[in-house]
Design an enzyme around this catalytic site. Structure first.
Site, mmCIF file in Angstrom:
data_model
loop_
_atom_site.group_PDB
_atom_site.id
_atom_site.type_symbol
_atom_site.label_atom_id
_atom_site.label_comp_id
_atom_site.label_asym_id
_atom_site.label_seq_id
_atom_site.Cartn_x
_atom_site.Cartn_y
_atom_site.Cartn_z
ATOM 1 N N THR A 153 0.870 -1.182 0.000
ATOM 2 C CA THR A 153 0.000 0.000 0.000
ATOM 3 C C THR A 153 0.902 1.226 0.000
ATOM 4 O O THR A 153 2.095 1.125 0.301
ATOM 5 C CB THR A 153 -0.886 0.047 1.259
ATOM 6 O OG1 THR A 153 -0.032 0.212 2.387
ATOM 7 C CG2 THR A 153 -1.670 -1.237 1.412
ATOM 8 N N GLU A 193 -5.764 -4.543 -0.380
ATOM 9 C CA GLU A 193 -5.924 -5.658 0.549
ATOM 10 C C GLU A 193 -6.983 -6.662 0.095
ATOM 11 O O GLU A 193 -7.131 -7.729 0.695
ATOM 12 C CB GLU A 193 -6.321 -5.108 1.942
ATOM 13 C CG GLU A 193 -5.216 -4.342 2.660
ATOM 14 C CD GLU A 193 -5.162 -2.860 2.281
ATOM 15 O OE1 GLU A 193 -5.683 -2.482 1.201
ATOM 16 O OE2 GLU A 193 -4.599 -2.071 3.054
ATOM 17 N N LYS A 222 -14.508 15.826 11.640
ATOM 18 C CA LYS A 222 -15.139 15.785 12.963
ATOM 19 C C LYS A 222 -15.426 17.206 13.428
ATOM 20 O O LYS A 222 -14.529 17.916 13.861
ATOM 21 C CB LYS A 222 -14.242 15.045 13.960
ATOM 22 C CG LYS A 222 -14.331 13.529 13.795
ATOM 23 C CD LYS A 222 -13.037 12.840 14.210
ATOM 24 C CE LYS A 222 -12.663 11.761 13.222
ATOM 25 N NZ LYS A 222 -11.337 11.929 12.591
ATOM 26 N N TRP A 241 -19.943 13.886 12.744
ATOM 27 C CA TRP A 241 -19.218 13.602 11.510
ATOM 28 C C TRP A 241 -19.834 14.288 10.296
ATOM 29 O O TRP A 241 -21.048 14.270 10.116
ATOM 30 C CB TRP A 241 -19.231 12.100 11.226
ATOM 31 C CG TRP A 241 -18.229 11.323 12.015
ATOM 32 C CD1 TRP A 241 -17.406 11.803 13.005
ATOM 33 C CD2 TRP A 241 -17.952 9.926 11.892
ATOM 34 N NE1 TRP A 241 -16.630 10.794 13.495
ATOM 35 C CE2 TRP A 241 -16.933 9.627 12.837
ATOM 36 C CE3 TRP A 241 -18.437 8.913 11.082
ATOM 37 C CZ2 TRP A 241 -16.428 8.341 12.992
ATOM 38 C CZ3 TRP A 241 -17.921 7.641 11.247
ATOM 39 C CH2 TRP A 241 -16.921 7.357 12.179
HETATM 40 N N1 LIG Z 1 -16.271 2.750 -5.026
HETATM 41 C C1 LIG Z 1 -15.567 3.411 -4.117
HETATM 42 N N2 LIG Z 1 -16.124 4.428 -3.440
HETATM 43 C C2 LIG Z 1 -15.428 5.125 -2.530
HETATM 44 N N3 LIG Z 1 -14.152 4.862 -2.215
HETATM 45 C C3 LIG Z 1 -13.545 3.858 -2.843
HETATM 46 C C4 LIG Z 1 -14.208 3.093 -3.811
HETATM 47 N N4 LIG Z 1 -13.346 2.144 -4.250
HETATM 48 C C5 LIG Z 1 -12.205 2.311 -3.581
HETATM 49 N N5 LIG Z 1 -12.302 3.353 -2.730
HETATM 50 C C6 LIG Z 1 -11.267 3.855 -1.812
HETATM 51 O O1 LIG Z 1 -9.986 3.370 -2.223
HETATM 52 C C7 LIG Z 1 -9.375 2.652 -1.151
HETATM 53 C C8 LIG Z 1 -8.497 1.546 -1.683
HETATM 54 O O2 LIG Z 1 -7.498 2.107 -2.471
HETATM 55 P P1 LIG Z 1 -6.092 1.463 -2.658
HETATM 56 O O3 LIG Z 1 -5.966 0.180 -1.949
HETATM 57 O O4 LIG Z 1 -5.916 1.463 -4.115
HETATM 58 O O5 LIG Z 1 -5.044 2.465 -2.029
HETATM 59 P P2 LIG Z 1 -5.280 3.552 -0.952
HETATM 60 O O6 LIG Z 1 -6.080 2.988 0.183
HETATM 61 O O7 LIG Z 1 -5.862 4.741 -1.666
HETATM 62 O O8 LIG Z 1 -3.817 3.863 -0.492
HETATM 63 P P3 LIG Z 1 -3.043 3.359 0.814
HETATM 64 O O9 LIG Z 1 -3.861 2.361 1.530
HETATM 65 O O10 LIG Z 1 -1.826 2.790 0.228
HETATM 66 O O11 LIG Z 1 -2.824 4.597 1.603
HETATM 67 C C9 LIG Z 1 -10.538 2.136 -0.342
HETATM 68 O O12 LIG Z 1 -10.158 1.864 0.980
HETATM 69 C C10 LIG Z 1 -11.522 3.301 -0.440
HETATM 70 O O13 LIG Z 1 -11.250 4.284 0.504
HETATM 71 MG MG LIG Z 2 -5.725 1.754 1.789
#
Ligand SMILES: Nc1ncnc2c1ncn2[C@@H]1O[C@H](COP(=O)(O)OP(=O)(O)OP(=O)(O)O)[C@@H](O)[C@H]1O
Ligand SMILES: [Mg+2]
Ligand SMILES: Nc1ncnc2c1ncn2[C@@H]1O[C@H](COP(=O)(O)OP(=O)(O)OP(=O)(O)O)[C@@H](O)[C@H]1O
Ligand SMILES: [Mg+2]
Lengths: 560, 560
Positions: B201, B346, B454, B459
């Site tokens: 990540t 993940e 917050k 929220w």
């Molecule tokens: N359809 C969706 N609507 C809203 N958010 C989304 C959607 N799909 C994915 N996400 C967001 O993207 C995240 C997953 O992204 P990714 O695993 O690609 O990396 P990241 O979480 O952005 O980066 P890192 O975890 O490395 O800081 C999810 O946890 C969510 O927050």
């Molecule tokens: Mg993430």
């Protein structure tokens, strides 16, 4: 920094370098759980043994399956116990599929068309604890109940109002069992390799042999079934399995339909043309599953009724080779795609198919029909090959034949409680089918090992002759079997059922074959018969025909 | 008769009553093997780093993957070793996906957009043996090579003619390595739980964390991806993954495409509107994968070029919430279905979606668009639920929110070589996303735990505000972040990028929001900016914005 890399050899299951993924197991109950959550209002429509049409939703099915799980638990059914069914395709049988496997017990679907000694044998072999039985099959069990020591009770698949009088000891009523039960059940989680269901082959030689499916196998098979490589099911599909839930799980339809969100139409015991058509029309069935004979039955009925317009889009056809005449008739008369399938009880059962991809549909008509008489190609997960008598692989050239062997996660590795591994050489299942595979991977069964005709040391493919004869306009059905010949050992005899009101004689039929097959393949005689004997699953009983006609040539003085 | 039924408890994996099915393992290499057998002539088209367009077939890809496996073996790469890539989406990266995992080694896809200290950290953490690197990323490695003790060599993804001068020690040329190798390889069979690939990540807080995928997870994920519940890929699909193969495996496209027989169009480093459109037009791309920003980029380009007719049928959009304005624009201007997806590194990464079923398409337009801003429903295999701070499940009523947790066979159970299990409570993955689930199972991310604002103990969902603002005709992009407020702790600040040539002021935008959200959710200020900072994967860097604007309200005297 802590290192998880101790032994990097991934073949060593102890010290292997495993991924960090959840160990969630694939269980059969998850399929229905997905269906009821994602497509709660999708319907399951059944022709009941009581005679009427019953309809409910996946959401309803889920609740009743929960009730049934409670009832089974109260009856003392435990994880690992076998529970038998003798039943047609209805919603109650579907509930049993999920509740029995769901609590960790094993669903043993008994084929009621077996001889009664065979039914007795397999219930005892499986050590079934309970038998759930349809109204029409109660008498079968009454006759043998004294020989079934492991069975604690019989549950009749009906309600109090229609409970029959029966001599069965400890006869219970299905609907009464469910009535007071709560409709939520806490389904246990367990190892996906656990046994989920059991089905015996018909045992044309010797005792029937059991195939014990695991949860893993059934879930992976359901995913393959839903995929475009096999049945391509979706939420718009209205699926009519004209294959029995007591034989090879109705080709897995009860498992695949909830995963796809398809509407499931269950024909009960209505396997005739009129009953079939009634459901197709009223429920707007667009995909049917069945052996070729079923689609011949439907075709005969529609011809009689002068019907050519149907809601069907596809018929998926396995269990026997697809005759080109039927492929063409369904295409040109009904505008229905005939989708060939190959599989067997030992393969859960689906393994190969020829889906209507746009590449296929773009081919010239005749080339496409020809391909539709093959069994198509292997689905993802199934590996197949052909081998000669010395276990050597045979070329995939479309003409060299060998015994078909398959392997994969939903393929049997051993018969249940059976030490004989002769059908399982080197990690493969030897299918008993003789097949060719072409360079593109299209497989064609040319015969069964046990049906192949050995004439003067050479092989004659009965299927190939049948395929050609079935094209003759006067022919409704036919079968070729090897019968005794003093000089050649065996020679082909052709049995023909004519179309209603049509005429043909031996000379016409042989003339028709002339030039289309090798001269020495020409049948020694043609016999016209009123019908062909069939198994409970609609296949021609070639062993019976062979027995009946074995001395035909000498009796008829045709052994010159 | 021998009995295999000794211990019937199926939860006991030792003495369990197992089915008699083959133990065939699901391995990543099987996906490409299926593709090259079933769709040998299907194409993989790549925009190369060398600048030209490269095209070959699955059959070709299979042969070169075999050559690469031989080359890796010669380099001494063993089962369990990690092999890194720093590369864009091209056919060579695809070959690495299969050859590295195929020999039992682990493919570590490094995100070249990470800070160089992070790249150094993860290569060391993974103990990578070799790094395969695209022409454009060589300098990144040159700068840190002295800090990479486990790396034995660097392979540059190009041919001899274009080999760059480099200070990298032991620099090898990819095409030279392959050249002399035989193109068939005997792929080993091993446990499906073995590690196949590794992705970190981005580590917005602390060190990046590794997700170690198993073969089983990737194969099951590929099957789900191909299914109608997720991407619905088929042999007619021309798939353009505008998501990087160095981040969450380009959403699994390299694994799913061969299984479906789809044509795969790999954009190399061409992530801009013009390059994207060129490939869409020339290759007749009908399905695209990308974050919302990518489709905004394309839309901006098409608007500039006055193009409205495209071969696209669907864009599958995840990684961030789907703004309703984009959903509508793609539907009404381009006649393209905007298919929302939710997933994360993940979760391999795909978990939920909203496919265009006929039931969905039959809904009134506005109702459908609204659903398209949710993340859809869970695919078969993924279980999801929402929980409050006390680990109690939250109602699925469409309004109550809680932290989203998921579980299933392709979901991470632990970070690689990391003892901190705080993200994995009770067998779930706690996603860090705040979501609501409605009674039909549609899930909507309302915010990230770390982005939620917050204000006075309550929220405010930044996503909900952004979704509305994005509908304003003058707005091209926007982001809402929580900034410091003396009384309320945090208050929302709205950052807006205007459409080219359009005008708007704070009053107009706030007026537009008025009545559409609770009054106390109204941003305290609107700041107009030229662009929003993005991560390498095209997401808005809210943490950077928060840092930059943290004291905005007090500085601007807006804290009354
Ligand atoms: N359809 C969706 N609507 C809203 N958010 C989304 C959607 N799909 C994915 N996400 C967001 O993207 C995240 C997953 O992204 P990714 O695993 O690609 O990396 P990241 O979480 O952005 O980066 P890192 O975890 O490395 O800081 C999810 O946890 C969510 O927050
Ligand atoms: Mg993430
Ligand atoms: N597409 C096909 N073409 C030719 N034959 C087929 C095809 N599909 C199935 N079959 C035949 O059906 C067989 C599998 O049938 P099934 O398992 O239902 O019972 P059976 O083999 O007929 O009976 P039993 O094994 O109990 O004697 C295959 O071995 C093959 O001979
Ligand atoms: Mg058989």
């Amino acid at each position: 920094m802590q290192s998880v890399v101790e032994d990097k050899s991934p073949t060593d299951s102890q010290g292997q370098f495993a991924g960090n993924m959840m160990t969630t197991q694939m269980l059969v109950i998850d399929l229905l759980d997905f269906g009821r959550k994602t497509f709660p209002q999708q319907e399951i429509v059944s022709r009941r043994l009581e005679g009427d049409i019953h309809r409910y939703t996946y959401a309803d099915c889920w609740c009743r399956t929960g009730q049934l799980a409670h009832a089974l638990t109260e009856l003392g059914v435990q994880a690992g116990d076998c529970v038998a069914t003798l039943a047609w395709n209805t919603y109650r049988h579907m509930e049993l599929y999920y509740a029995v496997s769901g609590i960790g017990a094993v669903l043993h679907t008994v084929n009621p068309r077996l001889f009664s000694e065979q039914i007795e044998y397999i219930i005892n072999h499986a050590e079934d604890r309970y038998v759930f039985v349809d109204l029409g099959f109660v008498d079968i069990l009454e006759a043998i109940q004294d020989q079934l020591p492991t069975v604690r009770g019989y549950v009749i698949l009906t309600d109090s109002a229609t409970m029959p009088k029966t001599s069965l000891a400890n006869a219970l009523c299905y609907e009464e069992l469910l009535q007071q039960q709560p409709d939520t059940f806490t389904w246990p989680r367990f190892d996906e390799n656990s046994a989920a269901s059991l089905c015996y082959t018909s045992g044309t030689t010797g005792h029937p042999k059991g195939v014990l499916y695991s949860h893993r196998a059934l879930v992976l098979h359901a995913q393959a079934t839903v995929s475009r490589a096999l049945l391509d099911l979706q939420s718009d599909t209205v699926l009519l399995p004209m294959v029995a839930m007591y034989h090879a799980s109705a080709w897995g339809a009860p498992y695949a339909a909830p995963l796809a969100g398809s509407k499931l139409v269950l024909p009960g015991k209505g396997m005739d043309g009129a009953s079939m058509w009634e459901l197709i029309k009223s429920e707007q069935v667009n995909v049917g599953l069945g052996v070729p004979t079923i689609w011949l039955t439907l075709h005969n009925y529609l011809t009689e009724q002068e019907i050519t317009v149907t809601p069907l889009e596809r018929v998926c056809v396995g269990g026997a080779a697809s005759p080109i005449g039927m492929v063409r008739t369904y295409a040109e008369r009904y505008n229905v795609y005939w989708q060939p399938i190959w599989g067997m009880t030992e393969t859960a059962p689906l393994a190969t198919s020829l889906p209507p991809t746009s590449a296929l549909l773009a081919l010239p008509k005749e080339q496409r029909y020809e391909l539709q008489t093959t069994a198509g190609r292997a689905a993802f997960g199934v590996e197949m090959d052909i081998f000669d008598a010395d276990d050597q692989p045979v070329a995939h050239d479309g003409t060299s034949s060998g015994e078909l062997r398959v392997r994969g996660p939903w393929i049997c590795s051993q018969y249940y409680k059976n030490d004989d591994l002769s059908s399982f050489p080197n990690g493969w299942l030897a299918t008993g089918d003789i097949a060719v595979i072409d360079p593109q991977g299209y497989m064609r069964v040319v015969d069964r090992k046990k049906d192949v005709i050995k004439s003067g040391g050479e092989w004659i493919s009965s299927l190939e002759i049948e395929n050609i004869v079935s094209l003759h306009e006067a022919v409704n059905e036919c079968a070729v079997v090897g019968v005794k010949h003093p000089k050649w050992d065996e020679r082909p005899l052709l049995l023909v059922v004519l179309n209603k009101g049509m005429q043909a004689d031996q000379a016409t039929i042989l003339e028709y074959l002339h030039g289309k097959i090798a001269k020495w393949w020409l049948p020694d005689a043609v016999e016209f018969v009123a019908e062909l004997p069939k198994t409970g699953t609609g296949k021609v009983r070639k062993n019976d025909l062979r027995d009946q006609y074995f001395h035909y040539l000498s009796t008829q003085g045709k052994t010159s």
